[in-house]
Design an enzyme around this catalytic site. Structure first.
Site, PDB file in Angstrom:
ATOM      1  CG  ASN A   9      -1.779   1.222   1.329  1.00 37.12           C
ATOM      2  OD1 ASN A   9      -1.776   2.063   0.428  1.00 37.12           O
ATOM      3  ND2 ASN A   9      -2.522   1.349   2.423  1.00 37.12           N
ATOM      4  CE  LYS A  11      -0.307   3.137   4.785  1.00 38.10           C
ATOM      5  NZ  LYS A  11      -0.253   3.196   6.228  1.00 38.10           N
ATOM      6  CG  HIS A  96      -6.051   1.908   4.880  1.00 32.84           C
ATOM      7  ND1 HIS A  96      -5.621   2.811   5.827  1.00 32.84           N
ATOM      8  CD2 HIS A  96      -5.071   0.987   4.757  1.00 32.84           C
ATOM      9  CE1 HIS A  96      -4.414   2.454   6.241  1.00 32.84           C
ATOM     10  NE2 HIS A  96      -4.053   1.346   5.606  1.00 32.84           N
ATOM     11  CD  GLU A  98      -3.074   5.408   6.625  1.00 29.57           C
ATOM     12  OE1 GLU A  98      -3.016   5.505   5.394  1.00 29.57           O
ATOM     13  OE2 GLU A  98      -2.176   4.873   7.316  1.00 29.57           O
ATOM     14  CD  GLU A 168      -3.819  -2.443   7.025  1.00 27.63           C
ATOM     15  OE1 GLU A 168      -2.680  -2.636   6.644  1.00 27.63           O
ATOM     16  OE2 GLU A 168      -4.455  -1.407   6.772  1.00 27.63           O
ATOM     17  N   GLY A 174       2.061   2.040  11.019  1.00 25.38           N
ATOM     18  CA  GLY A 174       3.042   3.128  10.978  1.00 25.38           C
ATOM     19  C   GLY A 174       3.708   3.411  12.311  1.00 25.38           C
ATOM     20  CB  SER A 214       4.599  -2.168  12.175  1.00 21.75           C
ATOM     21  OG  SER A 214       4.239  -0.838  12.479  1.00 21.75           O
TER      22      SER A 214
HETATM   23  P1  13P Z   1       2.728   0.244   7.812  1.00 25.04           P
HETATM   24  O1  13P Z   1       3.250  -1.049   7.209  1.00 25.04           O
HETATM   25  O2  13P Z   1       3.538   1.436   7.426  1.00 25.04           O
HETATM   26  O3  13P Z   1       2.521   0.100   9.291  1.00 25.04           O
HETATM   27  O4  13P Z   1       1.285   0.496   7.164  1.00 25.04           O
HETATM   28  C1  13P Z   1       0.357  -0.529   7.194  1.00 25.04           C
HETATM   29  C2  13P Z   1      -0.800  -0.155   6.374  1.00 25.04           C
HETATM   30  O5  13P Z   1      -1.559   0.744   6.700  1.00 25.04           O
HETATM   31  C3  13P Z   1      -0.996  -0.889   5.121  1.00 25.04           C
HETATM   32  O6  13P Z   1      -2.240  -0.646   4.591  1.00 25.04           O
END
Ligand code: 13P
Length: 259
Positions: A9, A11, A96, A98, A168, A174, A214
């Protein structure tokens, strides 16, 4: 046997030209994804360039990070599943955390987005997960079951089998603080039970459930030891070609050893 699925991903990272350079280097380092599937989700603005760079016969799958639920119309700034399909996308992330936390995506929307993806022949990856507050107050199962039941309402087989779930935990995204397998596996089992309740036990056995939060090239093997974990949704560690290539190689070589 479910084929394992590693999804990067991106982002809101990489311009189209940066994306092309990344994909050229990744495909130089990973020429064969044998036995697993690997997906890339560039931002909308880089999808076309990534599709062209991969070529039509690539083993890498192309996906988007979001979609709108209508196919066309007066929805300024939105992108439909039909548009993504036309660009050569095969899958799309939905819900997601976010999106849920920063852009107001609510369960009713994730449901419409999952339906729109299925209608357009895109595989939805429905993202679910609890906040730290949910976990600390013992609400993990309640929250995730609500997200699943709402997001997948009324979707029968075989459409339900095309859906992938990404677990997740919000507190692991993150933060460098991945869930342990001891934390993730019971949630994966609960998700599979819920899918079985929704679509029957055969469907429950076939739907893939990924872990995200992570994940790196250093800890991916720990997750893939469990047969409950069908792959990973990777954020930060998918942005640099060598780290993502290493993660993919580790995943190709990892086989479940526990139930
Ligand atoms: P990270 O791997 O940076 O923690 O992000 C995970 C994520 O949100 C994947 O969609």
């Amino acid at each position: 046997m479910r084929t394992r699925f590693i999804v990067g991903n991106w982002k809101m990272n990489k311009t189209a030209s940066e994306a092309v350079a990344f994909v050229r280097e990744l495909t130089r380092q990973v020429t064969d994804c044998s036995g697993i599937q690997v997906g890339l989700t560039p931002p909308f603005t880089a999808l076309h360039a990534v599709r062209e760079t991969l070529g039509p016969a690539s083993t890498f799958l192309l996906g988007a990070q979001n979609l709108y639920w209508e196919d066309t119309g007066a929805f300024t700034g939105e992108i439909s599943g039909a548009m993504l399909k036309d660009l050569g996308c095969q899958f799309v992330l939905v819900g997601h955390s976010e999106r849920r936390q920063q852009f107001g995506d609510q369960d009713a929307w994730t449901h419409k987005k999952v339906l729109a993806a299925i209608r357009q022949g895109l595989q939805p990856i429905l993202c679910v997960g609890e906040t730290l507050q949910d976990r600390d107050s013992g609400q993990t199962d309640v929250v995730i079951q609500r997200q699943l039941r709402a997001g997948l309402a009324g979707i029968g087989t075989p459409a339900l089998e095309a859906v992938t779930i990404a677990y997740e935990p919000v507190w692991a995204i993150g933060t460098g603080r991945a869930a342990s397998t001891e934390q993730a596996v019971p949630v994966h089992r609960m998700i599979r039970r819920t899918i079985s309740e929704l679509g029957g036990s055969d469907t429950g056995r076939r739907v893939r459930i990924l872990y995200g939060g992570s994940v790196t090239q250093k800890n991916i093997a720990d997750f893939l030891v469990s047969e409950e974990i069908d792959g990973a949704l990777v954020g930060g560690a998918c942005l640099e070609p060598t780290s993502f290539a290493t993660l993919i190689q580790v995943a190709i070589g990892s086989h479940p050893t526990t139930a």
